[in-house]
Design a protein around this motif. Structure first.
Motif, PDB file in Angstrom:
ATOM      1  N   ARG A   9     -50.106 -36.135  62.900  1.00 21.95           N
ATOM      2  CA  ARG A   9     -49.337 -37.165  63.594  1.00 21.95           C
ATOM      3  C   ARG A   9     -49.849 -38.529  63.185  1.00 21.95           C
ATOM      4  O   ARG A   9     -51.061 -38.739  63.076  1.00 21.95           O
ATOM      5  CB  ARG A   9     -49.476 -36.995  65.106  1.00 21.95           C
ATOM      6  CG  ARG A   9     -48.841 -35.745  65.631  1.00 21.95           C
ATOM      7  CD  ARG A   9     -48.983 -35.694  67.137  1.00 21.95           C
ATOM      8  NE  ARG A   9     -48.298 -36.821  67.734  1.00 21.95           N
ATOM      9  CZ  ARG A   9     -48.357 -37.098  69.028  1.00 21.95           C
ATOM     10  NH1 ARG A   9     -49.084 -36.348  69.828  1.00 21.95           N
ATOM     11  NH2 ARG A   9     -47.697 -38.146  69.503  1.00 21.95           N
ATOM     12  N   PRO A  10     -48.965 -39.465  62.929  1.00 14.39           N
ATOM     13  CA  PRO A  10     -49.428 -40.798  62.564  1.00 14.39           C
ATOM     14  C   PRO A  10     -50.197 -41.434  63.700  1.00 14.39           C
ATOM     15  O   PRO A  10     -49.839 -41.311  64.869  1.00 14.39           O
ATOM     16  CB  PRO A  10     -48.122 -41.569  62.283  1.00 14.39           C
ATOM     17  CG  PRO A  10     -47.084 -40.824  63.043  1.00 14.39           C
ATOM     18  CD  PRO A  10     -47.496 -39.395  63.025  1.00 14.39           C
ATOM     19  N   VAL A  11     -51.273 -42.101  63.356  1.00 12.69           N
ATOM     20  CA  VAL A  11     -52.086 -42.773  64.354  1.00 12.69           C
ATOM     21  C   VAL A  11     -51.394 -44.067  64.770  1.00 12.69           C
ATOM     22  O   VAL A  11     -51.033 -44.900  63.942  1.00 12.69           O
ATOM     23  CB  VAL A  11     -53.496 -43.085  63.799  1.00 12.69           C
ATOM     24  CG1 VAL A  11     -54.322 -43.814  64.844  1.00 12.69           C
ATOM     25  CG2 VAL A  11     -54.185 -41.792  63.367  1.00 12.69           C
ATOM     26  N   ALA A  12     -51.194 -44.213  66.058  1.00 11.16           N
ATOM     27  CA  ALA A  12     -50.523 -45.410  66.560  1.00 11.16           C
ATOM     28  C   ALA A  12     -51.451 -46.607  66.458  1.00 11.16           C
ATOM     29  O   ALA A  12     -52.555 -46.589  66.997  1.00 11.16           O
ATOM     30  CB  ALA A  12     -50.107 -45.185  68.007  1.00 11.16           C
ATOM     31  N   ARG A  13     -51.009 -47.619  65.793  1.00  6.55           N
ATOM     32  CA  ARG A  13     -51.830 -48.811  65.598  1.00  6.55           C
ATOM     33  C   ARG A  13     -51.498 -49.844  66.668  1.00  6.55           C
ATOM     34  O   ARG A  13     -50.802 -50.810  66.421  1.00  6.55           O
ATOM     35  CB  ARG A  13     -51.595 -49.386  64.200  1.00  6.55           C
ATOM     36  CG  ARG A  13     -52.012 -48.425  63.089  1.00  6.55           C
ATOM     37  CD  ARG A  13     -51.767 -49.063  61.730  1.00  6.55           C
ATOM     38  NE  ARG A  13     -52.177 -48.173  60.655  1.00  6.55           N
ATOM     39  CZ  ARG A  13     -52.068 -48.485  59.358  1.00  6.55           C
ATOM     40  NH1 ARG A  13     -51.544 -49.642  58.991  1.00  6.55           N
ATOM     41  NH2 ARG A  13     -52.462 -47.630  58.447  1.00  6.55           N
ATOM     42  N   HIS A  14     -51.979 -49.574  67.845  1.00  2.00           N
ATOM     43  CA  HIS A  14     -51.781 -50.558  68.906  1.00  2.00           C
ATOM     44  C   HIS A  14     -53.016 -50.561  69.802  1.00  2.00           C
ATOM     45  O   HIS A  14     -52.967 -50.160  70.942  1.00  2.00           O
ATOM     46  CB  HIS A  14     -50.483 -50.321  69.694  1.00  2.00           C
ATOM     47  CG  HIS A  14     -50.224 -48.877  70.037  1.00  2.00           C
ATOM     48  ND1 HIS A  14     -49.372 -48.109  69.328  1.00  2.00           N
ATOM     49  CD2 HIS A  14     -50.718 -48.088  71.018  1.00  2.00           C
ATOM     50  CE1 HIS A  14     -49.325 -46.894  69.838  1.00  2.00           C
ATOM     51  NE2 HIS A  14     -50.140 -46.846  70.881  1.00  2.00           N
ATOM     52  N   GLY A  15     -54.118 -51.005  69.225  1.00  4.10           N
ATOM     53  CA  GLY A  15     -55.369 -51.087  69.958  1.00  4.10           C
ATOM     54  C   GLY A  15     -55.591 -52.470  70.528  1.00  4.10           C
ATOM     55  O   GLY A  15     -54.670 -53.282  70.652  1.00  4.10           O
ATOM     56  N   TRP A  16     -56.842 -52.760  70.872  1.00  2.83           N
ATOM     57  CA  TRP A  16     -57.170 -54.024  71.515  1.00  2.83           C
ATOM     58  C   TRP A  16     -56.930 -55.214  70.601  1.00  2.83           C
ATOM     59  O   TRP A  16     -56.523 -56.282  71.064  1.00  2.83           O
ATOM     60  CB  TRP A  16     -58.625 -53.981  71.975  1.00  2.83           C
ATOM     61  CG  TRP A  16     -58.830 -53.085  73.158  1.00  2.83           C
ATOM     62  CD1 TRP A  16     -59.363 -51.825  73.159  1.00  2.83           C
ATOM     63  CD2 TRP A  16     -58.487 -53.373  74.510  1.00  2.83           C
ATOM     64  NE1 TRP A  16     -59.363 -51.299  74.433  1.00  2.83           N
ATOM     65  CE2 TRP A  16     -58.837 -52.240  75.288  1.00  2.83           C
ATOM     66  CE3 TRP A  16     -57.916 -54.463  75.155  1.00  2.83           C
ATOM     67  CZ2 TRP A  16     -58.643 -52.175  76.661  1.00  2.83           C
ATOM     68  CZ3 TRP A  16     -57.727 -54.413  76.525  1.00  2.83           C
ATOM     69  CH2 TRP A  16     -58.077 -53.283  77.268  1.00  2.83           C
ATOM     70  N   ALA A  17     -57.186 -55.063  69.314  1.00  2.00           N
ATOM     71  CA  ALA A  17     -56.975 -56.191  68.399  1.00  2.00           C
ATOM     72  C   ALA A  17     -55.498 -56.570  68.332  1.00  2.00           C
ATOM     73  O   ALA A  17     -55.144 -57.755  68.366  1.00  2.00           O
ATOM     74  CB  ALA A  17     -57.488 -55.845  67.007  1.00  2.00           C
ATOM     75  N   GLN A  18     -54.639 -55.556  68.262  1.00  2.00           N
ATOM     76  CA  GLN A  18     -53.204 -55.842  68.226  1.00  2.00           C
ATOM     77  C   GLN A  18     -52.731 -56.437  69.552  1.00  2.00           C
ATOM     78  O   GLN A  18     -51.884 -57.336  69.582  1.00  2.00           O
ATOM     79  CB  GLN A  18     -52.425 -54.559  67.920  1.00  2.00           C
ATOM     80  CG  GLN A  18     -52.566 -54.048  66.491  1.00  2.00           C
ATOM     81  CD  GLN A  18     -53.906 -53.386  66.248  1.00  2.00           C
ATOM     82  OE1 GLN A  18     -54.600 -52.981  67.186  1.00  2.00           O
ATOM     83  NE2 GLN A  18     -54.289 -53.279  64.988  1.00  2.00           N
ATOM     84  N   ALA A  19     -53.288 -55.950  70.660  1.00  2.00           N
ATOM     85  CA  ALA A  19     -52.912 -56.506  71.963  1.00  2.00           C
ATOM     86  C   ALA A  19     -53.349 -57.962  72.083  1.00  2.00           C
ATOM     87  O   ALA A  19     -52.604 -58.815  72.580  1.00  2.00           O
ATOM     88  CB  ALA A  19     -53.529 -55.669  73.081  1.00  2.00           C
ATOM     89  N   LEU A  20     -54.571 -58.248  71.627  1.00  2.00           N
ATOM     90  CA  LEU A  20     -55.057 -59.627  71.676  1.00  2.00           C
ATOM     91  C   LEU A  20     -54.189 -60.537  70.815  1.00  2.00           C
ATOM     92  O   LEU A  20     -53.849 -61.665  71.210  1.00  2.00           O
ATOM     93  CB  LEU A  20     -56.508 -59.676  71.208  1.00  2.00           C
ATOM     94  CG  LEU A  20     -57.174 -61.054  71.207  1.00  2.00           C
ATOM     95  CD1 LEU A  20     -57.209 -61.635  72.604  1.00  2.00           C
ATOM     96  CD2 LEU A  20     -58.573 -60.975  70.608  1.00  2.00           C
ATOM     97  N   GLY A  21     -53.804 -60.064  69.637  1.00  2.00           N
ATOM     98  CA  GLY A  21     -52.939 -60.865  68.769  1.00  2.00           C
ATOM     99  C   GLY A  21     -51.584 -61.140  69.407  1.00  2.00           C
ATOM    100  O   GLY A  21     -51.048 -62.252  69.306  1.00  2.00           O
ATOM    101  N   THR A  22     -51.027 -60.129  70.090  1.00  2.00           N
ATOM    102  CA  THR A  22     -49.737 -60.316  70.751  1.00  2.00           C
ATOM    103  C   THR A  22     -49.833 -61.350  71.868  1.00  2.00           C
ATOM    104  O   THR A  22     -48.988 -62.246  71.977  1.00  2.00           O
ATOM    105  CB  THR A  22     -49.251 -58.975  71.331  1.00  2.00           C
ATOM    106  OG1 THR A  22     -49.067 -58.044  70.267  1.00  2.00           O
ATOM    107  CG2 THR A  22     -47.949 -59.142  72.085  1.00  2.00           C
ATOM    108  N   VAL A  23     -50.863 -61.267  72.708  1.00  2.00           N
ATOM    109  CA  VAL A  23     -51.015 -62.197  73.825  1.00  2.00           C
ATOM    110  C   VAL A  23     -51.261 -63.611  73.321  1.00  2.00           C
ATOM    111  O   VAL A  23     -50.642 -64.578  73.797  1.00  2.00           O
ATOM    112  CB  VAL A  23     -52.148 -61.732  74.753  1.00  2.00           C
ATOM    113  CG1 VAL A  23     -52.473 -62.805  75.789  1.00  2.00           C
ATOM    114  CG2 VAL A  23     -51.760 -60.436  75.455  1.00  2.00           C
ATOM    115  N   LEU A  24     -52.158 -63.759  72.353  1.00  2.00           N
ATOM    116  CA  LEU A  24     -52.476 -65.095  71.849  1.00  2.00           C
ATOM    117  C   LEU A  24     -51.287 -65.722  71.138  1.00  2.00           C
ATOM    118  O   LEU A  24     -51.032 -66.925  71.275  1.00  2.00           O
ATOM    119  CB  LEU A  24     -53.681 -65.025  70.906  1.00  2.00           C
ATOM    120  CG  LEU A  24     -55.030 -64.686  71.550  1.00  2.00           C
ATOM    121  CD1 LEU A  24     -56.135 -64.658  70.495  1.00  2.00           C
ATOM    122  CD2 LEU A  24     -55.371 -65.693  72.650  1.00  2.00           C
TER     123      LEU A  24
END
Length: 425
Positions: A9-24
């Motif tokens: 299964r593909p690993v979902a790339r939505h960790g803390w770094a991606q969340a921080l980038g979205t919020v900022l």
């Protein structure tokens, strides 16, 4: 021969770094739009270097936070102030950016588990919570009000009653409504985007919910685009570039969606008194600048200028267009009454959202030695509020009719799931 192994299964790339980038990224875009709009409105000239904190306060109100105004005019005097308004231009760009950031790691997926979606949303919520607390603590400022020259200035100096006005935030309410705003943005992003994955148990919901939700969002964005074109044409032909830019960057959806509800037949009650004014066409300011509360609807507008009946025509055309698109995007097994019902519910909810977020209320006053409303131009009141359930009912009625007509127009169009379509091998 070894047995075949199941594909990874593909690993979902939505960790803390991606969340921080979205919020900022969302906060940065909102801050840029708010700063440019306030600069165009003249807020850069506020005393005591208040401009950055006013920008922060604008971000707080854009996500549903609570900003409280306070006044102080010395021992023998008092001032009172209040402001309730949501800069929906800032709200809209923030919702679009954060919604797109939330969906980006989920693209190219057909199904996602509820735990996966909840975990990704929880990361965003934690970082958004920290951002809300920082914004709420930073949106605090007090600065003096210039009373000009004359008797009022002399009295203010004599009694040490120079008026000051400030603002602060209610941190708990800001956090609560800010988190609710984020939850609404994420939920709407999942409902509207065709490519957003859903848990297996909710896949059936997309046939009835997504086309109607997408149609209403397209309608709202279409009205904003129409309003932007009109604003740019007005600025190019009549001047007032700075005021138009401030309107576009701070409150264009406020005005565009107000026009949408008025075109549906809704009535707004309002009044403008004192130095306050609305960044709206002159006829609206005339209608509201009366001794008592005034009605703002198609009848009162066309009494001033008969061309305002075009609002109803624009509503009818755009609604029919999105209703047709909704029907075409829906499976063929969806019946006409279902098209009508889905669009009626979606449009009623959209009108409810407009009525709750489009309210405007502002007042300011100064009294000295018990004598109220001194200074003439230093006191005033502005409010604009809808007749809520009338507007929601009209939205449901228009949605019902438009959904039915859109479904009829879509009957000759070949769509997914038609009876004559051969089964997939």
């Amino acid at each position: 021969m070894s047995p075949p192994t199941a594909p990874e299964r593909p690993v979902a790339r939505h960790g803390w770094a991606q969340a921080l980038g979205t919020v900022l990224t969302g906060l940065a875009v909102m801050a840029l739009v708010a700063a440019l709009g306030l600069w165009a409105a003249g807020a850069a000239d506020l005393p005591d270097d208040a401009f950055p904190r006013v920008v922060v306060a604008t971000l707080v109100t854009a996500v549903g936070g609570s900003v409280e105004l306070s006044g102080d005019a010395g021992v023998l005097a008092e001032s009172h102030a209040g402001l309730t308004v949501i800069p929906l231009s800032v709200t809209l760009v923030g919702a679009l950016v954060i919604g797109a950031g939330f969906l980006r790691p989920l693209r190219h997926r057909a199904v996602a588990s509820a735990a996966e979606l909840a975990g990704w949303a929880a990361r965003l919520a934690v970082l958004w919570l920290l951002a809300l607390i920082g914004l709420a603590l930073g949106a605090r400022q007090t600065f003096a009000v210039d009373v000009g020259s004359g008797t009022l200035s002399d009295l203010a100096g004599l009694f040490n009653a120079a008026p000051k006005v400030g603002f602060t935030t209610d941190v708990p309410l800001t956090v609560l409504f800010g988190l609710l705003w984020l939850a609404g943005v994420l939920l709407l992003a999942v409902l509207v985007a065709r490519g957003a994955p859903l848990p297996g148990r909710l896949l059936r919901c997309q046939e009835s919910v997504r086309p109607a939700a997408h149609a209403v969002v397209v309608l709202l964005l279409g009205y904003v685009v129409v309003g932007l074109v009109i604003a740019l044409i007005t600025a190019a032909s009549r001047g007032h570039v700075a005021a138009t830019l401030a309107l576009v960057l701070l409150g264009l959806p406020n005005l565009a969606w107000l026009a949408l509800t008025v075109g549906l037949g809704a009535t707004w009650n309002g009044r403008v008194d004192g130095p306050f004014g609305l960044p709206v066409p002159h006829v609206l300011d005339e209608l509201l600048r009366t001794p008592g509360a005034s009605e703002l609807n198609l009848r009162t507008l066309t009494a001033h200028d008969g061309r305002w009946w075009w609002l109803a025509v624009v509503d009818a055309v755009l609604l029919l267009a999105v209703a047709f698109r909704m029907a075409v995007r829906s499976p063929a097994r969806i019946r006409l009454w279902q098209h009508a019902l889905h669009l009626a519910v979606a449009l009623a909810l959209a009108v409810l959202m407009i009525c709750l977020t489009g309210r405007v209320s502002a007042h300011y006053g100064l009294s000295l030695l018990g004598i109220g409303n001194l200074g003439g131009g230093l006191s005033g009141e502005l409010f604009l509020e809808p007749r809520l359930w009338q507007a929601v009912g009209l939205g449901a009625l228009w949605g019902l009719v438009a959904g039915l007509l859109g479904g009829l127009l879509a009957l000759p169009v070949r769509r997914r799931g038609e009876v004559g379509e051969p089964p997939a091998s």
